[in-house]
Scaffold this motif. Structure first.
Motif, PDB file in Angstrom:
ATOM      1  N   THR A  27       0.836  -1.190   0.000  1.00  0.00           N
ATOM      2  CA  THR A  27       0.000   0.000   0.000  1.00  0.00           C
ATOM      3  C   THR A  27       0.874   1.244   0.000  1.00  0.00           C
ATOM      4  O   THR A  27       1.784   1.379   0.817  1.00  0.00           O
ATOM      5  N   LEU A  28       0.556   2.161  -0.910  1.00  0.00           N
ATOM      6  CA  LEU A  28       1.267   3.431  -1.010  1.00  0.00           C
ATOM      7  C   LEU A  28       0.228   4.542  -1.087  1.00  0.00           C
ATOM      8  O   LEU A  28      -0.568   4.576  -2.026  1.00  0.00           O
ATOM      9  N   ARG A  29       0.185   5.371  -0.067  1.00  0.00           N
ATOM     10  CA  ARG A  29      -0.816   6.452   0.015  1.00  0.00           C
ATOM     11  C   ARG A  29      -2.234   5.909  -0.161  1.00  0.00           C
ATOM     12  O   ARG A  29      -3.023   6.434  -0.930  1.00  0.00           O
ATOM     13  N   ALA A  30      -2.516   4.812   0.520  1.00  0.00           N
ATOM     14  CA  ALA A  30      -3.829   4.166   0.566  1.00  0.00           C
ATOM     15  C   ALA A  30      -4.235   3.505  -0.751  1.00  0.00           C
ATOM     16  O   ALA A  30      -5.382   3.106  -0.918  1.00  0.00           O
ATOM     17  N   VAL A  47      12.605 -13.522   0.416  1.00  0.00           N
ATOM     18  CA  VAL A  47      13.564 -12.497   0.817  1.00  0.00           C
ATOM     19  C   VAL A  47      13.877 -11.605  -0.379  1.00  0.00           C
ATOM     20  O   VAL A  47      14.184 -12.104  -1.470  1.00  0.00           O
ATOM     21  N   ILE A  48      13.795 -10.292  -0.158  1.00  0.00           N
ATOM     22  CA  ILE A  48      14.126  -9.307  -1.185  1.00  0.00           C
ATOM     23  C   ILE A  48      15.058  -8.268  -0.576  1.00  0.00           C
ATOM     24  O   ILE A  48      15.159  -8.151   0.649  1.00  0.00           O
ATOM     25  N   ARG A  49      15.741  -7.527  -1.429  1.00  0.00           N
ATOM     26  CA  ARG A  49      16.533  -6.386  -0.969  1.00  0.00           C
ATOM     27  C   ARG A  49      15.873  -5.118  -1.463  1.00  0.00           C
ATOM     28  O   ARG A  49      15.224  -5.108  -2.500  1.00  0.00           O
ATOM     29  N   SER A  50      16.054  -4.049  -0.691  1.00  0.00           N
ATOM     30  CA  SER A  50      15.372  -2.797  -1.002  1.00  0.00           C
ATOM     31  C   SER A  50      16.232  -1.620  -0.574  1.00  0.00           C
ATOM     32  O   SER A  50      17.116  -1.752   0.274  1.00  0.00           O
ATOM     33  N   SER A  51      15.921  -0.494  -1.120  1.00  0.00           N
ATOM     34  CA  SER A  51      16.551   0.748  -0.698  1.00  0.00           C
ATOM     35  C   SER A  51      15.836   1.275   0.538  1.00  0.00           C
ATOM     36  O   SER A  51      14.627   1.078   0.697  1.00  0.00           O
ATOM     37  N   LEU A  52      16.561   1.940   1.417  1.00  0.00           N
ATOM     38  CA  LEU A  52      15.941   2.545   2.609  1.00  0.00           C
ATOM     39  C   LEU A  52      14.897   3.583   2.239  1.00  0.00           C
ATOM     40  O   LEU A  52      14.000   3.863   3.010  1.00  0.00           O
ATOM     41  N   THR A  53      15.011   4.151   1.053  1.00  0.00           N
ATOM     42  CA  THR A  53      14.091   5.221   0.659  1.00  0.00           C
ATOM     43  C   THR A  53      12.799   4.720   0.031  1.00  0.00           C
ATOM     44  O   THR A  53      11.917   5.519  -0.262  1.00  0.00           O
ATOM     45  N   THR A  54      12.650   3.422  -0.175  1.00  0.00           N
ATOM     46  CA  THR A  54      11.426   2.928  -0.783  1.00  0.00           C
ATOM     47  C   THR A  54      10.272   2.972   0.205  1.00  0.00           C
ATOM     48  O   THR A  54      10.461   2.914   1.418  1.00  0.00           O
ATOM     49  N   SER A  55       9.081   3.075  -0.315  1.00  0.00           N
ATOM     50  CA  SER A  55       7.881   3.118   0.527  1.00  0.00           C
ATOM     51  C   SER A  55       7.713   1.843   1.333  1.00  0.00           C
ATOM     52  O   SER A  55       7.300   1.882   2.487  1.00  0.00           O
ATOM     53  N   LEU A  56       8.039   0.691   0.740  1.00  0.00           N
ATOM     54  CA  LEU A  56       7.914  -0.581   1.446  1.00  0.00           C
ATOM     55  C   LEU A  56       8.864  -0.630   2.637  1.00  0.00           C
ATOM     56  O   LEU A  56       8.467  -0.986   3.739  1.00  0.00           O
ATOM     57  N   ALA A  57      10.115  -0.260   2.436  1.00  0.00           N
ATOM     58  CA  ALA A  57      11.081  -0.259   3.537  1.00  0.00           C
ATOM     59  C   ALA A  57      10.671   0.744   4.609  1.00  0.00           C
ATOM     60  O   ALA A  57      10.752   0.457   5.803  1.00  0.00           O
TER      61      ALA A  57
END
Length: 135
Positions: A27-30, A47-57
């Motif tokens: 969910t991103l902004r509902a 398991v996935i890798r992500s950036s700290l700036t992503t909405s999921l993280a």
């Protein structure tokens, strides 16, 4: 028309582990958001890798866990056959240093940006379907 056959949990996880890429739905902004990511399956965890700036993280950091869906498939449009698997469960940051090191080594992100987060998605609900060719 080809029959759609449900798959058992173990077969779903085997198929999911057999492909390198899927899509995480969160969910991103509902509203629903979908991002393609590469993954690995470790037992009952995707398991996935992500950036700290992503909405999921960011959501996982803020709430400790966020419910997501993860989908992968392999479809042959010419033969009208293939499979699809969807996992639904809590996504949370993996903080254990040993697991972090192992996953960071095992998953090389395809996106050309720093991927400082490792996120584990619990396989709480696993569904899958095989589309068998009629011919």
């Amino acid at each position: 028309m080809a029959p759609l056959q449900p798959l058992g949990r173990e077969r779903c996880l085997e198929l999911l582990a057999s492909v390198p890429v899927g899509r995480v739905v969160f969910t991103l902004r509902a509203l629903p958001a979908i991002r393609p990511v590469n993954h690995l399956v470790d037992g009952d965890t995707v398991v996935i890798r992500s950036s700290l700036t992503t909405s999921l993280a960011s959501a996982a950091i803020a709430d400790g866990a966020v419910v997501v869906a993860y989908e992968a498939d392999e479809i042959d449009p010419d033969r009208r056959s293939g499979w699809t698997v969807v996992v639904t469960g809590a996504a949370r940051l993996i903080l254990d240093e040993e697991r972090l090191a192992r996953y960071e080594h095992a998953i090389e992100p395809w996106a050309d940006e720093p991927m400082a987060c490792v996120i584990g998605i619990d396989c709480d609900l696993v569904t899958g379907y095989q589309l068998a060719s009629a011919g």
